[in-house]
Design a protein around this motif. Structure first.
Motif, mmCIF file in Angstrom:
data_model
loop_
_atom_site.group_PDB
_atom_site.id
_atom_site.type_symbol
_atom_site.label_atom_id
_atom_site.label_comp_id
_atom_site.label_asym_id
_atom_site.label_seq_id
_atom_site.Cartn_x
_atom_site.Cartn_y
_atom_site.Cartn_z
ATOM 1 N N VAL A 45 1.055 -1.458 0.211
ATOM 2 C CA VAL A 45 0.026 -0.336 -0.404
ATOM 3 C C VAL A 45 1.039 1.318 -0.158
ATOM 4 C CG1 VAL A 45 -1.469 1.269 1.408
ATOM 5 C CG2 VAL A 45 -2.073 -1.195 1.082
ATOM 6 N N TYR A 46 1.527 1.573 0.514
ATOM 7 C CA TYR A 46 3.045 2.286 0.913
ATOM 8 C C TYR A 46 4.352 1.914 0.261
ATOM 9 C CZ TYR A 46 -0.198 3.423 4.562
ATOM 10 O OH TYR A 46 -1.733 3.937 5.630
ATOM 11 N N PRO A 47 4.384 2.551 -0.690
ATOM 12 C CA PRO A 47 5.410 1.930 -1.709
ATOM 13 C C PRO A 47 7.256 2.636 -1.338
ATOM 14 C CG PRO A 47 4.200 3.675 -2.782
ATOM 15 C CD PRO A 47 3.712 3.480 -1.298
ATOM 16 N N GLY A 48 7.996 3.032 -1.512
ATOM 17 C CA GLY A 48 9.031 4.102 -1.441
ATOM 18 C C GLY A 48 9.630 3.446 -0.031
ATOM 19 N N PRO A 49 10.371 4.127 0.401
ATOM 20 C CA PRO A 49 10.893 4.021 2.069
ATOM 21 C C PRO A 49 10.206 4.067 2.957
ATOM 22 C CG PRO A 49 12.436 6.026 0.543
ATOM 23 C CD PRO A 49 10.657 5.193 -0.122
ATOM 24 N N ILE A 50 8.656 4.951 3.028
ATOM 25 C CA ILE A 50 8.589 5.388 3.660
ATOM 26 C C ILE A 50 7.080 3.330 3.927
ATOM 27 C CG2 ILE A 50 5.966 5.828 2.736
ATOM 28 C CD1 ILE A 50 7.198 5.795 6.857
ATOM 29 N N GLY A 79 9.373 -8.043 5.338
ATOM 30 C CA GLY A 79 10.443 -8.436 6.045
ATOM 31 C C GLY A 79 11.997 -7.327 3.838
ATOM 32 N N SER A 80 10.459 -8.685 2.778
ATOM 33 C CA SER A 80 11.467 -8.493 1.826
ATOM 34 C C SER A 80 11.599 -7.313 1.041
ATOM 35 C CB SER A 80 10.939 -9.015 0.485
ATOM 36 O OG SER A 80 9.887 -9.238 -0.117
ATOM 37 N N LEU A 81 10.519 -6.090 1.448
ATOM 38 C CA LEU A 81 10.570 -4.170 1.269
ATOM 39 C C LEU A 81 12.028 -3.966 1.463
ATOM 40 C CD1 LEU A 81 7.240 -3.479 1.508
ATOM 41 C CD2 LEU A 81 7.881 -4.111 -0.404
ATOM 42 N N THR A 82 12.914 -4.136 2.865
ATOM 43 C CA THR A 82 13.655 -3.932 2.950
ATOM 44 C C THR A 82 14.997 -4.149 1.966
ATOM 45 O OG1 THR A 82 14.452 -5.507 4.209
ATOM 46 C CG2 THR A 82 13.296 -3.685 5.626
ATOM 47 N N SER A 83 14.547 -4.796 0.845
ATOM 48 C CA SER A 83 15.886 -5.280 0.465
ATOM 49 C C SER A 83 15.712 -4.416 -0.956
ATOM 50 C CB SER A 83 15.868 -6.549 -0.257
ATOM 51 O OG SER A 83 15.063 -7.107 -1.317
ATOM 52 N N ALA A 84 14.740 -3.788 -1.164
ATOM 53 C CA ALA A 84 14.553 -2.582 -2.299
ATOM 54 C C ALA A 84 15.031 -1.453 -1.761
ATOM 55 C CB ALA A 84 13.755 -2.813 -2.338
ATOM 56 N N CYS A 85 16.773 -1.140 -0.951
ATOM 57 C CA CYS A 85 16.616 0.079 -0.662
ATOM 58 C C CYS A 85 18.968 -0.631 -0.712
ATOM 59 C CB CYS A 85 16.383 0.415 1.058
ATOM 60 S SG CYS A 85 17.246 1.466 1.695
ATOM 61 N N ALA A 108 11.931 14.756 10.142
ATOM 62 C CA ALA A 108 13.416 13.756 10.477
ATOM 63 C C ALA A 108 13.584 12.239 10.828
ATOM 64 C CB ALA A 108 13.947 14.772 11.713
ATOM 65 N N ILE A 109 12.499 11.417 10.633
ATOM 66 C CA ILE A 109 12.612 10.048 10.728
ATOM 67 C C ILE A 109 13.446 9.991 10.323
ATOM 68 C CG2 ILE A 109 11.161 8.066 9.761
ATOM 69 C CD1 ILE A 109 8.949 9.444 9.725
ATOM 70 N N PRO A 110 14.379 8.486 10.876
ATOM 71 C CA PRO A 110 16.298 8.583 10.302
ATOM 72 C C PRO A 110 15.493 6.448 9.646
ATOM 73 C CG PRO A 110 15.366 7.479 12.732
ATOM 74 C CD PRO A 110 14.342 8.776 12.248
ATOM 75 N N LEU A 111 14.716 7.334 8.159
ATOM 76 C CA LEU A 111 14.705 5.918 8.049
ATOM 77 C C LEU A 111 15.726 5.285 6.943
ATOM 78 C CD1 LEU A 111 12.502 8.348 5.644
ATOM 79 C CD2 LEU A 111 11.639 6.076 6.365
ATOM 80 N N PRO A 112 16.891 5.251 7.249
ATOM 81 C CA PRO A 112 17.303 4.798 6.292
ATOM 82 C C PRO A 112 18.330 3.870 7.745
ATOM 83 C CG PRO A 112 18.784 6.810 5.798
ATOM 84 C CD PRO A 112 17.559 6.768 6.511
ATOM 85 N N GLY A 113 18.017 4.701 8.933
ATOM 86 C CA GLY A 113 19.015 3.227 10.153
ATOM 87 C C GLY A 113 18.078 2.919 10.540
ATOM 88 N N LEU A 114 16.343 3.112 10.419
ATOM 89 C CA LEU A 114 15.240 2.045 10.991
ATOM 90 C C LEU A 114 14.924 0.878 9.750
ATOM 91 C CD1 LEU A 114 13.008 4.292 12.314
ATOM 92 C CD2 LEU A 114 14.447 2.941 13.378
ATOM 93 N N ILE A 115 15.221 1.376 8.179
ATOM 94 C CA ILE A 115 14.721 -0.106 7.293
ATOM 95 C C ILE A 115 16.404 -0.686 7.756
ATOM 96 C CG2 ILE A 115 15.456 -0.421 5.184
ATOM 97 C CD1 ILE A 115 14.280 2.266 4.363
ATOM 98 N N ASN A 116 17.325 -0.739 7.751
ATOM 99 C CA ASN A 116 18.641 -1.029 8.248
ATOM 100 C C ASN A 116 18.738 -2.112 9.318
ATOM 101 O OD1 ASN A 116 21.245 -2.200 7.831
ATOM 102 N ND2 ASN A 116 22.239 -0.894 9.156
#
Ligand code: SF4
Lengths: 244, 474
Positions: free
Chosen positions: B338-343, B358-364, B377-385
């Motif tokens: 439903v929500y694409p991209g980093p968010i 969980g596989s969505l985190t590999s598209a980054c 200022a959500i630390p998106l990359p850190g949280l995705i990692n």
């Protein structure tokens, strides 16, 4: 200043160690030229980033711990790779949070520098001896966002009178390397590399430079596969070649 | 349903998206346009840093007192005559909406843009119950005609160019004269939709912010359709996530300002709706009933997790999506979420569980572009990692559904082997020596790497050897 205070550590990074040692050598020479005495601890290997970015933090910590031991003295650690410098500086403190080595990791993070940043701060003066050349500097994401050291690289290049630095379109965008991303999402990674390669080839640059061995490996591999012959070089190698 | 699901399906969707070269060219141009607008609206980095620190603090403060604010909000809303309903999950939310529609005898609905209703699959639920729904937002209307989900949370039809839209309109509005001109297309949609507004028994909308202090639903939009869907029909049902609440009315302007600048580069949208109750006795228009459905759907769980609670600061501006180098290559549908991209890569695995999302985190690539532009200022990359770590090596008390379930024995073994070598200087030196000595035997094919790139060659001598001479051994 005594000679002792001029000593610094160099962390060569695993990619440079095994695949591009000439970039590491150039870094050592540039540091010597800047008046330092670079020490290359033989016990070093990798900053742990590949495992860290894949979620395997236990393994990343084990490898990072070994580096803590290898760089134990209170000397600056200079890294010819923005992503490894960024890993040590920004992620080791959290990686070791609550571990016995936490304080040590924090201290090491605070004395770690990306190569261009360090040379720039040290005021290295570059006397250009090369022929005139047009280059494109690929800003790795880690140079741009993890270590924020792209300006340092640009300032070093600006000192070179014969070098014209061109900016490709979408220069702010990732080249698609991303460590294991390049394998896990290989088609996507290649598509991103293609965008980057096309943008660089659209400039009249004769050479592609970067502060990161990872991006270079990926872009060089892609360019070669496509049959493009644009030479690709680590910025340390290029700088040394210009002034040697 | 198109669940993010396993890696293979994500990879398959990515491959499919990459294969559409003309679509990708259009799309690239559209995304460049959006980025340029945002850049023009937030030209100064220091200024942006200040604004976003303030916005992040407002959102963080609200989340820190979420239960209390929600209670206040409910009281104020009810005092204003807005009826509040709580939904734990998608099924419940849809049931509440259907029930409200049934009680009002409503058979046709006009709907303003709402990602939360995408989250609950509301249109399908309404369709199954025989209620006709028409999307009123132009972009949503286009994807509805195309039978597609939105491909972006702010610009749902960003992946379509005007020729495609013209073809869609021609197929669905055969009585109208064909046009490919943007103004003409917009006018055409407006005319068709106007009739729907007049006929609809109920309007359904999303919400951008809920103000606890005043009991107000705030809704921003550019087309005026949201205003019509929330005021023309006799019944208005708003649906939103519980995290959208803020404490005070004076906290709204800094958030709105950053939301619109980040999303579309506008200092403010054409319409900012403040909905504070149904039609009063002395008023000529407005709905007779206003309802708010507050959806949890995993949000309370996310809120309780100290590591990931910041996810809920999100104000759905889409800026992270617009600046994502992966999204710009493949577009929103490739994510299958439903929500694409980093968010999406951050929210969906938490919402759906790591097994499904969980596989969505590999598209980054963890490039960090999203984190730089996020207005709260959500630390998106850190949280995705961090999510990747939760998939294979979770915290002992991880509340994430399916934590640890993405650990595969083969991969885990490889990393252990890697650590066993790289954490021991002697073994590493031995490996380096072996690789450099046998470099001529290095394979020319290295699986996924060499499918696209030539194989790197080990150096003749690793850096340790000259390094030892040039530097000092210790
Ligand atoms: S995560 Fe940040 S940038 Fe992305 S949609 Fe939410 S608020 Fe916007």
């Amino acid at each position: 200043m005594t000679k002792e205070t001029h000593e610094i550590y160099v962390f060569g990074t695993c990619l440079i160690d095994l695949l591009r040692p000439e970039a590491g050598m150039a870094a050592l020479r540039l540091l010597e030229r800047a008046g330092f005495r670079p020490l290359f601890p033989q016990a070093q290997s990798c900053c742990g980033q590949p495992a860290f970015n894949s979620g395997y933090r236990h393994e990343a910590r084990a490898v990072a711990r070994a580096q803590l031991a290898a760089f134990a003295r209170e000397l600056p650690v200079v890294v010819p790779s923005a992503s490894c410098a960024g890993m040590i500086r920004n992620h080791w403190p959290a990686l070791f949070a609550g571990e016995p080595e936490e304080a040590q990791a924090r201290a090491l993070a605070a004395r770690t520098f990306e190569l261009c940043e360090f040379l720039d701060r040290a005021g290295l003066v570059l006397q250009d001896r090369g022929e005139s050349v047009r280059v494109a500097l690929h800003h790795s994401c880690s140079a741009r966002r993890e270590t924020r050291t792209t300006a340092s690289a640009e300032r070093l290049l600006e000192q070179l009178s014969g070098v014209e630095c061109l900016a490709p379109a979408h220069a702010e965008e990732c080249c698609g390397f991303g460590g294991t991303f390049a394998i896990k999402q290989d088609a996507l990674s290649a598509a991103m590399a293609d965008s980057k390669c096309d943008a660089v080839l659209a400039t009249s640059a004769e050479r592609l430079l970067s502060q990161d061995a990872g991006c270079l490996l990926h872009l060089q591999g892609r360019l070669a596969q496509r049959g493009d012959t644009l030479p690709v070089q680590h910025i340390a190698e290029f700088l040394w070649e210009r002034i040697a | 349903m198109n669940v993010p699901g396993s890696m293979t399906t994500l990879r398959a969707r990515v491959r499919e998206a990459l294969g559409k070269a003309p679509v990708r060219r259009n799309f690239r141009a559209a995304m460049d346009g959006i980025r340029a607008k945002r850049a023009a609206a937030l030209p100064d980095a220091t200024d942006f840093a200040q604004r976003r620190a303030r916005a992040a603090a407002i959102r963080a403060r609200a989340l820190a007192r979420l239960p209390e604010l929600l209670e206040r909000l409910e009281q104020r809303l009810e005092a204003n005559g807005i009826q509040v309903h709580w939904a734990e999950d998608a099924t419940q939310a849809n049931a509440i909406v259907l029930d409200l529609l049934h009680r009002a005898g409503a058979r046709s609905v006009i709907k303003g843009k709402s990602m939360v209703s995408e989250e609950t699959g509301l249109n399908d639920a309404l369709g199954e119950a025989g209620v006709a729904v028409v999307e009123s937002d132009l972009g949503e209307y286009i994807v509805q005609l195309a039978g597609e989900p939105p491909s972006h949370i702010v610009a749902p039809a960003i992946h379509k160019n005007r020729h495609e839209v013209a073809a869609l309109f021609q197929a669905h509005h055969p009585q109208r004269e064909a046009t490919e001109d943007i103004e003409g297309l917009t006018a055409e949609a407006r005319q068709v939709l106007r009739r729907r507004f007049a006929q609809a028994d109920a309007g359904i909308s999303g919400v951008n912010f809920l103000v606890a202090e005043t009991g107000t639903l705030v809704l921003v939009e550019n087309e005026g359709n949201g205003r019509l869907s929330t005021s023309a029909p006799p019944l208005h049902i708003a649906i939103t996530g519980i995290e959208k609440v803020i404490e005070r009315l004076d906290e709204l302007p800094p958030l709105l300002d950053l939301l619109t600048r980040s999303a579309t580069g506008q200092p403010i949208t054409t319409y900012v709706n403040f909905i504070s109750g149904p039609r009063r006795a002395d008023e000529l228009d407005g709905p007779r009933e206003v309802h708010l459905v507050l959806l949890d759907n995993g949000r309370a769980r996310i809120h309780a997790d100290p590591l990931f609670a910041d996810t809920l600061r999100c104000i759905r501006c889409g800026s992270c999506i617009n600046h994502c180098p992966v999204y710009v290559q493949v577009g929103g549908h490739a994510y299958g979420s439903v929500y694409p991209g980093p968010i999406g890569a951050l929210l969906e695995p938490q919402r759906l569980g790591l097994e499904a999302g969980g596989s969505l985190t590999s598209a980054c690539t963890l490039c960090g572009a999203c984190g730089d532009v996020c207005p709260v200022a959500i630390p998106l990359p850190g949280l995705i990692n961090q999510l990747r770590a939760e998939g294979v090596e979770p915290r002992p008390d991880s509340p994430l559904p399916d934590a640890g379930r993405l650990r595969h024995r083969g991969e885990a073994l490889l990393w252990r082997l890697w650590a066993t070598i790289y954490a021991h200087p002697h073994r590493y030196r031995w490996l380096a020596r072996l690789l450099t000595a046998l470099r001529r035997l290095a394979p020319r094919r290295l699986g996924a790497w060499t499918r696209w790139r030539e194989a790197p060659r080990p150096a003749a001598r690793d850096l340790h050897r000259p390094g030892a001479r040039s530097g000092v051994l210790r």
